[in-house]
Design a protein around this motif. Sequence first.
Motif, short mmCIF file in Angstrom:
data_model
loop_
_atom_site.label_atom_id
_atom_site.label_comp_id
_atom_site.label_asym_id
_atom_site.label_seq_id
_atom_site.Cartn_x
_atom_site.Cartn_y
_atom_site.Cartn_z
N MET A 414 17.72 -30.90 27.81
CA MET A 414 18.33 -30.87 26.48
C MET A 414 19.58 -30.00 26.47
O MET A 414 20.57 -30.32 25.79
N ALA A 415 19.53 -28.90 27.21
CA ALA A 415 20.71 -28.03 27.28
C ALA A 415 21.87 -28.77 27.94
O ALA A 415 23.02 -28.69 27.47
N ALA A 416 21.58 -29.48 29.02
CA ALA A 416 22.64 -30.22 29.71
C ALA A 416 23.25 -31.28 28.80
O ALA A 416 24.47 -31.51 28.81
N GLU A 417 22.41 -31.91 27.98
CA GLU A 417 22.91 -32.93 27.07
C GLU A 417 23.87 -32.34 26.03
O GLU A 417 24.75 -33.02 25.53
N GLN A 418 23.69 -31.05 25.71
CA GLN A 418 24.53 -30.42 24.70
C GLN A 418 25.61 -29.53 25.32
O GLN A 418 26.29 -28.79 24.61
N GLY A 419 25.75 -29.59 26.65
CA GLY A 419 26.78 -28.81 27.30
C GLY A 419 26.49 -27.32 27.32
O GLY A 419 27.42 -26.48 27.34
N VAL A 420 25.23 -26.96 27.31
CA VAL A 420 24.81 -25.55 27.30
C VAL A 420 24.05 -25.26 28.59
O VAL A 420 23.28 -26.09 29.07
N THR A 421 24.28 -24.10 29.16
CA THR A 421 23.55 -23.70 30.36
C THR A 421 22.34 -22.85 29.97
O THR A 421 22.23 -22.37 28.85
N VAL A 422 21.44 -22.69 30.93
CA VAL A 422 20.22 -21.90 30.72
C VAL A 422 20.11 -20.87 31.83
O VAL A 422 20.36 -21.20 33.01
N ASP A 423 19.76 -19.65 31.48
CA ASP A 423 19.52 -18.62 32.50
C ASP A 423 18.18 -18.92 33.16
O ASP A 423 17.16 -18.30 32.85
N GLU A 424 18.22 -19.90 34.07
CA GLU A 424 16.99 -20.34 34.71
C GLU A 424 16.39 -19.24 35.58
O GLU A 424 15.18 -19.09 35.68
N ALA A 425 17.26 -18.45 36.23
CA ALA A 425 16.76 -17.36 37.08
C ALA A 425 15.98 -16.36 36.24
O ALA A 425 14.92 -15.86 36.65
N GLY A 426 16.51 -16.05 35.03
CA GLY A 426 15.79 -15.14 34.14
C GLY A 426 14.46 -15.70 33.70
O GLY A 426 13.45 -14.99 33.64
N PHE A 427 14.45 -17.01 33.41
CA PHE A 427 13.19 -17.67 33.03
C PHE A 427 12.19 -17.59 34.18
O PHE A 427 11.02 -17.25 33.98
N ARG A 428 12.64 -17.94 35.40
CA ARG A 428 11.74 -17.94 36.55
C ARG A 428 11.18 -16.54 36.80
O ARG A 428 10.02 -16.37 37.18
N ALA A 429 12.02 -15.51 36.60
CA ALA A 429 11.57 -14.14 36.81
C ALA A 429 10.45 -13.78 35.84
O ALA A 429 9.44 -13.16 36.22
N LEU A 430 10.60 -14.19 34.57
CA LEU A 430 9.56 -13.92 33.58
C LEU A 430 8.29 -14.70 33.89
O LEU A 430 7.18 -14.19 33.72
N MET A 431 8.44 -15.95 34.35
CA MET A 431 7.27 -16.73 34.73
C MET A 431 6.55 -16.08 35.90
O MET A 431 5.33 -16.01 35.94
N THR A 432 7.33 -15.60 36.87
CA THR A 432 6.74 -14.94 38.04
C THR A 432 5.98 -13.69 37.63
O THR A 432 4.87 -13.44 38.12
N GLU A 433 6.56 -12.91 36.72
CA GLU A 433 5.88 -11.71 36.25
C GLU A 433 4.55 -12.06 35.60
O GLU A 433 3.53 -11.42 35.85
N GLN A 434 4.57 -13.11 34.78
CA GLN A 434 3.34 -13.52 34.10
C GLN A 434 2.28 -13.97 35.11
O GLN A 434 1.11 -13.59 35.02
N ARG A 435 2.69 -14.79 36.08
CA ARG A 435 1.73 -15.29 37.08
C ARG A 435 1.22 -14.17 37.97
O ARG A 435 0.05 -14.14 38.34
N ASP A 436 2.12 -13.24 38.33
CA ASP A 436 1.69 -12.12 39.16
C ASP A 436 0.65 -11.28 38.45
O ASP A 436 -0.32 -10.82 39.07
N ARG A 437 0.84 -11.10 37.14
CA ARG A 437 -0.16 -10.34 36.38
C ARG A 437 -1.50 -11.06 36.39
O ARG A 437 -2.55 -10.45 36.57
N ALA A 438 -1.44 -12.39 36.19
CA ALA A 438 -2.69 -13.17 36.16
C ALA A 438 -3.38 -13.12 37.53
O ALA A 438 -4.60 -12.95 37.62
N ARG A 439 -2.58 -13.27 38.61
CA ARG A 439 -3.18 -13.25 39.94
C ARG A 439 -3.74 -11.87 40.26
O ARG A 439 -4.79 -11.74 40.89
N ALA A 440 -3.01 -10.84 39.84
CA ALA A 440 -3.49 -9.47 40.10
C ALA A 440 -4.81 -9.23 39.38
O ALA A 440 -5.73 -8.62 39.92
N ASP A 441 -4.91 -9.74 38.13
CA ASP A 441 -6.17 -9.57 37.39
C ASP A 441 -7.31 -10.29 38.10
O ASP A 441 -8.41 -9.75 38.22
N ALA A 442 -7.03 -11.53 38.56
CA ALA A 442 -8.09 -12.29 39.25
C ALA A 442 -8.47 -11.63 40.57
O ALA A 442 -9.64 -11.54 40.93
#
Length: 898
Positions: A414-442
């Motif tokens: 959707m961003a590409a369709e509107q000529g807008v970029t997304v900070d994908e690296a920032g998104f991936r970093a937040l996803m990694t943090e969330q998954r790392d927390r879940a894995r650490a808990d398990a």
Amino acid sequence: MQTAEIRRRFLEHFAQRGHTVVPSASLVSPDPSLLFTVAGMVPFIPYLTGREPAPFPRATSVQKCVRTLDIEEVGKTTRHGTFFQMNGNFSFGDYFKEGAIQHAWELITGRLEDGGLGFDPDRIWVTVYLDDDEAADAWHRIAGLPVERIQRLGKKDNYWHTGAAGPGGPCSEIYFDRGPQFGPDGGPLVDTAGDRFLEIWNLVFMQYELTDVRGKEEFTVVGELPRKNIDTGMGLERVAYLLQGVDNMYEIDEVAPVLHRAADLAGVTYGKDVDADVRLRVVADHVRSGLMLIGDGITPGNEGRGYILRRLLRRAVRSMKLLGVDEATLPELLPVSKEAMKASYPELETDFARISAVAYAEEEAFRRTLTSGTTLFETAVAQARKAGSPTLSGEQAFSLHDTYGFPIDVTLEMAAEQGVTVDEAGFRALMTEQRDRARADARAKRTGSVDVLAYRRLLAEHGPTDWRAYDTLRTDSRVLGVVREGQDEGGDEGERPAGPGEITRVVLDRTPFYAESGGQVADAGILTWDGGRAEVIDVQRPVKGLVAHQVRVLEGELTEGAELTAEVDREWRLSACQAHSGTHVVHAALRQVLGPQALQSGSYNRPGYLRLDFAWQGALTAQQRTDIEDVANAAVRADHRVSASWMTLPEAQAFGALALFGETYGEQVRVVEIGGPWSRELCGGTHVRGSAQIGTLALTGESSVGSGARRVEAVVGLEGFRYLARERDLVRQLAELLKSPQDGLVDRVSGMVARLRDLDRELADLRAQQNLAAAGELAASAADVAGVAVVTGSPAGLGGGDLRTLALDVRGRLAADRPSVVLLASESGGKVALVAALNAAAVTLGLSANDVLKAASAPVGGRGGGKSDVAQGGGTDPAGIPAALQAGIQAVVTATGR
């Protein structure tokens, strides 16, 4: 030749040559490091690596696989797909290179009437590893291939290993020449793109022991393996599109029907428009993948396998929307995919009610998400553009995903369709943090803060734990290791005794304790030794085959080598057995009342309590809940015999045993029966001896746990009795309080509720009349402020909704052709509500309700906003209301410049 026929011929070919036909394993990988089964050899890894003895010398299978690393490329190329099938044959220390080459050649070039695939031998090329003269010679002798069609390539293309120390070896790949229209001659060595010379089969020769594996081409060969293995993989879809005379996997018989149905729904013709073709191929691939994943018990979610499934289904739905189809499409497409796939997988037909219910619910949820999420997305884009940075932050993309269920790829598209970029690296970093927390808990739950290597060392030294949980509540045991938090493989902490008050983990040579698994919590109990006692507070399996006990030392010191008695708390075990057997009874009752599609998708049970998640759409009715409870308690009263037996997985499936979706099973499985076929499930838990031992069973709750999934909760045994006793006491107290007989309590409460509703309506009518009267008075009080009719007022006791209604009523009473501003403030319960309402003439003049409200909000310590004609907010300081109204008037003066 139909895909199902190619599949049948492959299996029959190898069965006739002494191979055991092994059914496809689940798409849920048995390897905990993988989300899905990604290759045909995955289920055979323990045999190929020598970790377990193979139960047969040679085997063959057609394995279901899913790979999603290149999901963004699906549809853009003609060779990327997510679900595929891998034909394979395997030899475990039996035949080697010559046998593998001969079997392969006989199948691919064998005559159709003899069961072969009928490929033209003159169009077959092969590659071998650089110095693998043995394979090259075998191809020349057995197949009669000329030397120029036997090409030698390096480690990158023709060498296989697991990526870690262990078995490996050269491989030989079989290619089919599609013809000069697809590229220049010269074989695979020249055709690096793989357009003309298409690889259809890879024969892996595991013959060496490797160590110091640093990469695909960097490793050290220690020597030859004592038992050499064969592992091959033939891409079923690739062979199908060659034999069916089509250009790619999207056009074969198992995929194309969905593509063409999608094209019909969208009113487009496949092959006429590049963008439309990409979207149609995405739909065809993802619908089939979704069908197969749900068929193997995966349900949509926000993590792991569930997230991949959700992403696939939502990409398919959005692709159809981009093709111009706004209606729900999976009810049109999923049955088409089922019809195309059922010849190979007949279970799709019998299980389609459950599969379709899950898929359709996910589409409906996503259609709602698209509506709300698109609004949020567009708001975020507008804010980014206003700030002069046409980029969505990683936090915004993560919020869309985590809070609103918007997949990142949808956000990116959707961003590409509107000529807008997304900070994908920032998104991936937040996803990694969330998954790392879940894995650490398990991981913390399973191993604590202990390095898993410490457990592997104990397993290597002493072998697996002698586990006696099914047989006894008491064992004489010896301490093999005391493993502390933070201890690694080389630590010497295990040599220091654990003293009173210390919590540590203990590995015994044998144990009667049940380790948490399959939804059942671990046993509780006590360890006793000469001069000491320790309380067992948790039991886990940190590595396969090893049981670790988390204990709190009560008296004495616990040391490695100590002889002790391990004893399970008898009451705890009985209550846990009641709950686990109760789970099986409730599951059987659900299926009897609701139908076979109400399959368990997860469970949890602890002493006296159970919960069970199952596939179902919509809340259960009161009658359904009553019926389920009645069926369950009838089974308890019947005192069905509870028994357990071991058998192979295929035997269990033929026996009619239900498997919990998402679980992986070994060759030998445990089947637990309650009343014979009434309840027959694969289960590793502990159970009562007869269903009457479950005792009282009472359903306590039913709720949603996601799209297409429900949860029931129940209490059993003594907890069930206590629950019903509490309900009895509550009914008695209410009857006394309301001075009503217990059997008339419902009528009495219903009457009171009805009277309260009538009073609420009367109160609302009175409030409306008061507001109407107030509206007339306020409209009459309009004052001229810089040529604008301004009404201010502070009616008491109105909430935001009522105040807004009053403001709009006042505005409607003022002359439409004169700029008008209405600003009202009301105190209720110590809070302030604010509303500013402007007519069209005022907005045309350049006034804004937002500006008026913003000015009025400050004196009451508030904030708010809205549109140019109506804005609403609130504050916390009622004393500031007079100043707020005056500030709003001043905002009008300032805006008019008079």
